[in-house]
Scaffold this active site. Sequence first.
Site, short mmCIF file in Angstrom:
data_model
loop_
_atom_site.label_atom_id
_atom_site.label_comp_id
_atom_site.label_asym_id
_atom_site.label_seq_id
_atom_site.Cartn_x
_atom_site.Cartn_y
_atom_site.Cartn_z
N SER A 125 -26.27 17.24 30.08
CA SER A 125 -27.08 16.56 31.10
C SER A 125 -28.23 15.82 30.45
O SER A 125 -28.78 16.27 29.44
CB SER A 125 -27.63 17.62 32.07
OG SER A 125 -28.61 17.06 32.91
N TYR A 150 -32.18 26.23 33.90
CA TYR A 150 -30.90 25.51 33.93
C TYR A 150 -30.84 24.51 32.77
O TYR A 150 -29.89 24.50 31.98
CB TYR A 150 -30.70 24.77 35.25
CG TYR A 150 -29.62 23.71 35.14
CD1 TYR A 150 -29.95 22.36 35.01
CD2 TYR A 150 -28.29 24.08 35.09
CE1 TYR A 150 -28.97 21.40 34.85
CE2 TYR A 150 -27.29 23.12 34.93
CZ TYR A 150 -27.65 21.78 34.80
OH TYR A 150 -26.67 20.83 34.63
N LYS A 154 -28.41 24.23 29.08
CA LYS A 154 -27.68 23.07 28.53
C LYS A 154 -28.09 22.84 27.08
O LYS A 154 -27.26 22.58 26.21
CB LYS A 154 -27.95 21.81 29.37
CG LYS A 154 -27.30 21.84 30.73
CD LYS A 154 -25.79 21.99 30.63
CE LYS A 154 -25.14 22.11 31.99
NZ LYS A 154 -23.70 22.37 31.91
P1 NAD Z 1 -19.94 22.18 40.71
O1 NAD Z 1 -20.75 23.37 41.05
O2 NAD Z 1 -19.37 21.34 41.78
O3 NAD Z 1 -18.72 22.61 39.75
C1 NAD Z 1 -18.82 23.70 38.88
C2 NAD Z 1 -17.60 24.58 39.14
O4 NAD Z 1 -17.61 25.67 38.22
C3 NAD Z 1 -17.60 25.18 40.54
O5 NAD Z 1 -16.36 24.93 41.16
C4 NAD Z 1 -17.81 26.68 40.32
O6 NAD Z 1 -17.09 27.46 41.26
C5 NAD Z 1 -17.26 26.86 38.90
N1 NAD Z 1 -17.86 27.97 38.15
C6 NAD Z 1 -19.17 28.21 37.93
N2 NAD Z 1 -19.32 29.31 37.18
C7 NAD Z 1 -18.07 29.77 36.89
C8 NAD Z 1 -17.55 30.87 36.17
N3 NAD Z 1 -18.35 31.75 35.58
N4 NAD Z 1 -16.20 31.03 36.09
C9 NAD Z 1 -15.37 30.15 36.70
N5 NAD Z 1 -15.78 29.08 37.41
C10 NAD Z 1 -17.13 28.90 37.50
O7 NAD Z 1 -20.85 21.29 39.73
P2 NAD Z 1 -20.63 19.81 39.20
O8 NAD Z 1 -21.65 18.94 39.84
O9 NAD Z 1 -19.19 19.44 39.26
O10 NAD Z 1 -21.06 19.99 37.65
C11 NAD Z 1 -20.08 20.27 36.70
C12 NAD Z 1 -20.79 20.40 35.36
O11 NAD Z 1 -21.56 19.21 35.11
C13 NAD Z 1 -21.80 21.55 35.30
O12 NAD Z 1 -21.74 22.11 34.00
C14 NAD Z 1 -23.14 20.86 35.51
O13 NAD Z 1 -24.19 21.57 34.89
C15 NAD Z 1 -22.91 19.55 34.83
N6 NAD Z 1 -23.79 18.47 35.31
C16 NAD Z 1 -23.78 18.16 36.64
C17 NAD Z 1 -24.63 17.14 37.10
C18 NAD Z 1 -24.68 16.78 38.56
O14 NAD Z 1 -25.64 16.10 38.97
N7 NAD Z 1 -23.72 17.17 39.35
C19 NAD Z 1 -25.43 16.45 36.21
C20 NAD Z 1 -25.39 16.80 34.87
C21 NAD Z 1 -24.55 17.82 34.43
C1 WQD Z 2 -33.10 12.11 42.30
C2 WQD Z 2 -34.36 11.42 42.82
C3 WQD Z 2 -36.10 12.93 43.48
C4 WQD Z 2 -34.02 14.67 46.87
C5 WQD Z 2 -31.00 16.74 39.12
C6 WQD Z 2 -31.09 17.75 38.03
C7 WQD Z 2 -30.22 17.33 36.87
C8 WQD Z 2 -28.82 17.05 37.34
C9 WQD Z 2 -28.83 16.01 38.43
C10 WQD Z 2 -27.48 18.99 36.91
C11 WQD Z 2 -35.63 12.09 42.31
C12 WQD Z 2 -35.59 12.12 44.67
C13 WQD Z 2 -34.32 13.91 45.76
C14 WQD Z 2 -34.74 14.48 48.07
C15 WQD Z 2 -36.02 12.76 47.00
N1 WQD Z 2 -28.17 18.23 37.77
N2 WQD Z 2 -35.29 12.97 45.84
N3 WQD Z 2 -35.72 13.52 48.10
O1 WQD Z 2 -33.68 15.49 39.95
O2 WQD Z 2 -32.74 13.38 38.89
O3 WQD Z 2 -31.51 15.52 38.65
O4 WQD Z 2 -29.65 16.53 39.50
O5 WQD Z 2 -27.34 18.85 35.74
O6 WQD Z 2 -30.23 18.36 35.92
O7 WQD Z 2 -32.42 17.80 37.60
O8 WQD Z 2 -31.59 14.39 40.86
O9 WQD Z 2 -30.84 13.92 43.15
O10 WQD Z 2 -32.45 15.85 42.78
O11 WQD Z 2 -33.26 13.50 42.57
O12 WQD Z 2 -36.90 11.89 47.05
O13 WQD Z 2 -34.53 15.17 49.12
O14 WQD Z 2 -34.39 11.53 44.23
O15 WQD Z 2 -37.52 13.03 43.52
O16 WQD Z 2 -36.56 11.07 42.07
P1 WQD Z 2 -32.52 14.67 39.59
P2 WQD Z 2 -31.99 14.49 42.41
#
Ligand code: NAD
Ligand code: WQD
Length: 343
Positions: A125, A150, A154
């Site tokens: 991330s 969190y 990472k």
């Molecule tokens: P998500 O929660 O939709 O998907 C994660 C999946 O992993 C879920 O289906 C959950 O049931 C499964 N899971 C969690 N722990 C587990 C375990 N111990 N054993 C088996 N299954 C398990 O999340 P996502 O948004 O698809 O994110 C996927 C990956 O991408 C994560 O590693 C997250 O940290 C990373 N990521 C997400 C974002 C975002 O904004 N969505 C941004 C950056 C990084």
């Molecule tokens: C985006 C913008 C908020 C909600 C997070 C995690 C990051 C990754 C992605 C897992 C910001 C604004 C949001 C609301 C708002 N997740 N906002 N009102 O914070 O960039 O990233 O999700 O890896 O690790 O930190 O994403 O969608 O929460 O916010 O104004 O109700 O929207 O302030 O500027 P963020 P976000």
Amino acid sequence: MSKILVTGGAGYIGSHTVIELQKVGYEVVIVDNLSNSDSSVIERIEKISGIRPDFEEFDLCDQAAVATLFQKYSFSGIIHFAASKAVGESVEKPLLYYRNNLQSLINILESMRDYKVQNLVFSSSCTVYGQPEKLPVTENAPVQTAMSPYGNTKQISEEIIKDSVSAYQGIKAIALRYFNPVGAHESALIGELPIGVPLNLMPFITQTAIGLRQKLMVFGNDYNTTDGTCVRDYIHVSDLARAHVIAVERMMKGKNTNAYEFFNLGTGTGSTVLEVIQSFERTTGVKLNYEITGRRPGDVEQIYADTRFANEELGWKAEKTLDDMTASAWKWEKYYREVLSAS
Ligand code: NAD
Ligand code: WQD
């Protein structure tokens, strides 16, 4: 027949990646404990692609279960999505996050070592960069002290992978640092499904528009940006998914130039919160009820990716626009509320 293991493949980004893998002929095995997803995703993947992936439901923190999985299947690559990902929850429950996110990764790496599986794509991330000094942010930008447990999982995971690649002959890895994944598959059969009140912007917008939430709070408009609201690099989840296929193939075909590589996955364009709202209103015709409130603690002012390395080295470029993202997010929200959750 060797297969691609997709951990967390019933989740948001994982399910979209399974579709892209199947599209180019890969056989997929999903492992997911459904802690943040639903088994109906498997049916909906099959509905989209016509191919039902193998699905094993268990907790990847169970080392014996992971070893049994590697005895059962021959994997040519692994894409490791499984993790807990809610920043706020990680502050309240740090030990849950350290255990879940690190133990699951360690179990995968141990089985890769023991069963000679070489290629790992890891979900990282842009949160590892904190507030970068320089924008757009490149892969060489310094990793800054994590703003949450969190984010720390990472950073620690990236280090665990680095040491494993150095120690265990043959293991190769690519860490993909996502910016802000949003939107949904064009079919609207899969998408982001936050459990409870959404913390992320896009699902909060679509749930407000459909009447599930009263109004969107915009967290601060006194930042040093064009309209005072924070800037992020939003990327369509299908563009992100395509990059995973390219990354795992890069290693399987021996094209990686280092045993451990990092790529920023964004569009290279930053958008403010108000610009996202304007895009949503433009593409859907829905007037959004929102109010400007105070800043959210921990928010970085602006971050967006320098995508040149991913563009040139992976031959990958995000194609979808912010309007594609908001339109697809709305189509998914409507389909989920009106069809899926009603069935
Ligand atoms: P998500 O929660 O939709 O998907 C994660 C999946 O992993 C879920 O289906 C959950 O049931 C499964 N899971 C969690 N722990 C587990 C375990 N111990 N054993 C088996 N299954 C398990 O999340 P996502 O948004 O698809 O994110 C996927 C990956 O991408 C994560 O590693 C997250 O940290 C990373 N990521 C997400 C974002 C975002 O904004 N969505 C941004 C950056 C990084
Ligand atoms: C985006 C913008 C908020 C909600 C997070 C995690 C990051 C990754 C992605 C897992 C910001 C604004 C949001 C609301 C708002 N997740 N906002 N009102 O914070 O960039 O990233 O999700 O890896 O690790 O930190 O994403 O969608 O929460 O916010 O104004 O109700 O929207 O302030 O500027 P963020 P976000």
